[in-house]
Design a protein around this motif. Structure first.
Motif, PDB file in Angstrom:
ATOM      1  N   UNK A 143     -10.972   6.801   1.991  1.00 51.37           N
ATOM      2  CA  UNK A 143     -10.593   6.864   0.474  1.00 51.37           C
ATOM      3  C   UNK A 143     -10.841   7.955  -0.521  1.00 51.37           C
TER       4      UNK A 143
ATOM      5  N   UNK B 160      -7.584  10.631  -0.195  1.00 52.98           N
ATOM      6  CA  UNK B 160      -6.361  10.291  -0.108  1.00 52.98           C
ATOM      7  C   UNK B 160      -6.339   9.730  -2.077  1.00 52.98           C
ATOM      8  N   UNK B 161      -7.552   8.931  -2.729  1.00 51.24           N
ATOM      9  CA  UNK B 161      -7.642   8.820  -3.821  1.00 51.24           C
ATOM     10  C   UNK B 161      -8.304   9.844  -4.348  1.00 51.24           C
ATOM     11  N   UNK B 162      -9.015  11.074  -3.957  1.00 48.83           N
ATOM     12  CA  UNK B 162      -9.786  12.070  -4.920  1.00 48.83           C
ATOM     13  C   UNK B 162      -9.356  12.995  -4.373  1.00 48.83           C
TER      14      UNK B 162
ATOM     15  N   UNK C 292      -9.149  -0.674   0.938  1.00 45.63           N
ATOM     16  CA  UNK C 292      -8.749  -1.369   0.131  1.00 45.63           C
ATOM     17  C   UNK C 292      -9.275  -2.815  -0.107  1.00 45.63           C
ATOM     18  N   UNK C 293      -9.293  -3.503   0.674  1.00 43.94           N
ATOM     19  CA  UNK C 293      -8.501  -4.743   0.401  1.00 43.94           C
ATOM     20  C   UNK C 293     -10.064  -4.813   0.566  1.00 43.94           C
TER      21      UNK C 293
ATOM     22  N   UNK D 108      -3.255  -6.489  -7.666  1.00 45.95           N
ATOM     23  CA  UNK D 108      -4.683  -6.990  -7.303  1.00 45.95           C
ATOM     24  C   UNK D 108      -4.932  -5.104  -6.431  1.00 45.95           C
ATOM     25  N   UNK D 109      -4.373  -4.543  -5.710  1.00 46.60           N
ATOM     26  CA  UNK D 109      -4.461  -3.625  -5.636  1.00 46.60           C
ATOM     27  C   UNK D 109      -4.322  -2.352  -6.406  1.00 46.60           C
TER      28      UNK D 109
ATOM     29  N   UNK E 290     -12.660  -3.230  -1.022  1.00 41.74           N
ATOM     30  CA  UNK E 290     -12.983  -2.669  -2.073  1.00 41.74           C
ATOM     31  C   UNK E 290     -12.572  -4.462  -3.138  1.00 41.74           C
ATOM     32  N   UNK E 291     -11.206  -4.760  -2.976  1.00 43.45           N
ATOM     33  CA  UNK E 291     -10.666  -5.673  -3.374  1.00 43.45           C
ATOM     34  C   UNK E 291     -11.074  -7.095  -3.552  1.00 43.45           C
TER      35      UNK E 291
ATOM     36  N   UNK F  55      -3.637   4.517   8.409  1.00 38.21           N
ATOM     37  CA  UNK F  55      -2.869   3.661   7.135  1.00 38.21           C
ATOM     38  C   UNK F  55      -3.667   2.448   7.389  1.00 38.21           C
TER      39      UNK F  55
ATOM     40  N   UNK G 257      -7.275   2.593   5.512  1.00 38.74           N
ATOM     41  CA  UNK G 257      -7.311   2.881   4.548  1.00 38.74           C
ATOM     42  C   UNK G 257      -6.614   1.390   3.972  1.00 38.74           C
ATOM     43  N   UNK G 258      -6.069   1.250   4.406  1.00 36.33           N
ATOM     44  CA  UNK G 258      -5.278  -0.079   3.648  1.00 36.33           C
ATOM     45  C   UNK G 258      -7.009  -1.187   3.517  1.00 36.33           C
TER      46      UNK G 258
ATOM     47  N   UNK H 192     -10.041   1.436 -10.789  1.00 35.48           N
ATOM     48  CA  UNK H 192     -11.580   1.662 -10.615  1.00 35.48           C
ATOM     49  C   UNK H 192     -11.494   2.803  -9.836  1.00 35.48           C
ATOM     50  N   UNK H 193     -11.112   2.858  -9.436  1.00 30.62           N
ATOM     51  CA  UNK H 193     -11.857   4.456  -8.298  1.00 30.62           C
ATOM     52  C   UNK H 193     -11.336   5.681  -9.612  1.00 30.62           C
ATOM     53  N   UNK H 194     -10.207   5.469  -9.830  1.00 34.24           N
ATOM     54  CA  UNK H 194      -9.739   6.337 -11.242  1.00 34.24           C
ATOM     55  C   UNK H 194     -11.077   6.372 -11.798  1.00 34.24           C
TER      56      UNK H 194
ATOM     57  N   UNK I 244     -18.565   0.572  -1.894  1.00 30.91           N
ATOM     58  CA  UNK I 244     -18.099   1.930  -1.593  1.00 30.91           C
ATOM     59  C   UNK I 244     -19.139   1.755  -0.781  1.00 30.91           C
TER      60      UNK I 244
ATOM     61  N   UNK J  38       1.060  -1.421   0.101  1.00 30.14           N
ATOM     62  CA  UNK J  38      -0.557  -0.343   0.106  1.00 30.14           C
ATOM     63  C   UNK J  38       1.226   1.167   0.036  1.00 30.14           C
TER      64      UNK J  38
ATOM     65  N   UNK K 163     -14.906  -5.877  -5.534  1.00 30.51           N
ATOM     66  CA  UNK K 163     -15.005  -5.125  -7.272  1.00 30.51           C
ATOM     67  C   UNK K 163     -14.479  -6.835  -8.117  1.00 30.51           C
TER      68      UNK K 163
ATOM     69  N   UNK L  67       1.211   4.185  -2.648  1.00 33.39           N
ATOM     70  CA  UNK L  67       0.703   5.513  -2.244  1.00 33.39           C
ATOM     71  C   UNK L  67       2.381   6.327  -2.998  1.00 33.39           C
TER      72      UNK L  67
ATOM     73  N   UNK M 208      -1.316  10.399   3.842  1.00 37.81           N
ATOM     74  CA  UNK M 208      -0.873  10.110   5.702  1.00 37.81           C
ATOM     75  C   UNK M 208      -1.813  11.185   6.622  1.00 37.81           C
TER      76      UNK M 208
ATOM     77  N   UNK N 149      -7.484  -2.268  -7.676  1.00 32.41           N
ATOM     78  CA  UNK N 149      -8.605  -1.223  -6.556  1.00 32.41           C
ATOM     79  C   UNK N 149      -8.025   0.882  -7.320  1.00 32.41           C
TER      80      UNK N 149
END
Ligand SMILES: [Zn+2]
Lengths: 172, 179
Positions: free
Chosen positions: B135, B138-140, B167-168, A38-39, B170-171, B160, B163-164, A45-47, B124, A9, B174, A13, B145, A42
């Motif tokens: 999420x 961090x992502x958008x 993501x797990x 895999x990560x 979501x993985x 952390x 967030x981790x 997908x989010x993007x 989500x 992760x 999805x 990041x 952190x 994700x």
């Protein structure tokens, strides 16, 4: 030893200072490379999530009231003109008294003009103070007229300065 | 007037010019709405919250530090407000059947994209509220952190781990063979 989830992760990041070691491990370990991918999916997908359009205008409550901006400056200039006229009158009234109150300054040429004016105003004020006299017979009338006028002038000046400051802020 | 900077508009708004603030809203409303939508996953609710964000921002415009950028600030405000909203609700708005246009009428390619984003939204919305917000940040909004820890006032270690874990989850959601 495989890479931890935390390492993977943080690697994605860009929040790790063990980049080189992680990359070295990834290049030699299929299992960790698969976990990384895999990560990464994700992340992708989010993007990929598209922006959604609004169905209403959120700016609607913040529209300016249309009549106000046009009216306000006119109103302000009228006030300014009125106050200027009043202030000028106040200064004319005050001038002879100021000259009389501070003869120590010896503004000979100016003060002669002021004194001339003063006599004119004093005669006017005599009638004015005589008008008020009956209620306060014990106070010497000349002193009272001076105090009265100083007070009036003082209030005018305060009013002018105070409003001037307020209006300057609004115009700016 | 046609290209006033955000800063100019904020200065005007501070003097009570609602129209200037309206211009700022026009610039950022889609942005802010999407922040809310990504966290709440319900369109009407997201629009209500986005409106609330701007109303609050306008009422507190005097406290805004003019040296900061308005865009990132308002989006963080939005994320926080949505988090508070979800936490006050306490009912996890689990998987709203959000189908605003009927998909049968759309071209196949558009339908696929729509279905996939639907799946992402559903995945989500299954996350706890504070995971969603992390999420989002961090992502958008691309906060670090540390910035997230400051923004949400939680320890770095929580940022952390949440967030981790998010993501797990979501993985798993999805990439599971047929959700
Ligand atoms: Zn490995």
């Amino acid at each position: 030893m495989h890479l931890t989830d935390e390492q993977l992760n943080e690697y994605l990041d860009e929040a790790t200072n063990e980049r080189a070691q992680i990359e070295a491990h990834l290049s030699s370990c299929d299992e960790c490379a698969a976990r990384l991918s895999t990560l990464q999916n994700v992340f992708a997908e989010l993007d990929s999530l598209p922006e959604v359009a609004l169905t209403r205008n959120l700016a609607a409550p913040f529209t300016p009231r249309p009549s106000l901006p046009a009216q306000l400056p006119k109103f302000l200039t009228l006030t300014v003109t009125l106050q200027a006229a009043v202030a000028l009158t106040a200064i004319i009234i005050a001038a002879p008294f100021i000259a009389q109150l501070i003869p120590v300054l010896e503004l000979s040429s100016l003060s002669s003009v002021f004194i001339q004016l003063q006599t004119q105003w004093a005669s006017w004020l005599d009638t004015l103070s005589q008008f008020q006299m009956p209620t306060l017979p014990t106070i010497p009338f000349e002193l009272s007229s001076i105090y009265l006028m100083s007070a009036v002038v003082g209030v005018f000046m305060l009013w002018l300065v105070g409003n001037g400051l307020l209006l300057r802020n609004q115009i700016k | 007037m046609n290209a006033s900077s955000d800063r100019d508009l904020i200065v005007l708004a501070r003097r009570g010019d609602a129209g200037a603030f309206g211009e700022l809203v026009t610039r950022y409303q889609v942005n802010v709405f999407n922040v809310c939508y990504r966290i709440l996953h319900e369109r009407g609710e997201a629009e209500d919250l986005a409106q609330e964000v701007f109303i609050r921002a306008y009422n507190r415009i005097h406290t805004f530090d003019i040296e900061r950028e308005f865009g990132p600030w308002i989006r963080r405000v939005a994320a926080n407000l949505c988090l508070n909203h979800l936490e006050s609700q306490k009912v996890t708005t689990e998987i709203n059947d959000e189908q605003d246009a009927d998909p049968a009428q759309l071209p196949e390619a558009v339908q696929e994209v729509r279905e996939r984003s639907e799946q992402i939204h559903q995945a989500m919305s299954s996350l706890p509220a504070h995971y969603r917000v992390i999420i989002e940040l961090r992502h958008y909004q691309e906060l670090t952190y540390d910035e997230i820890a400051v923004e949400l006032n939680i320890p770095l270690s929580d940022v952390k781990s949440h967030l981790f874990r998010a993501r797990k989850i979501l993985a798993e959601k999805l990439h599971a063979p047929d959700r």
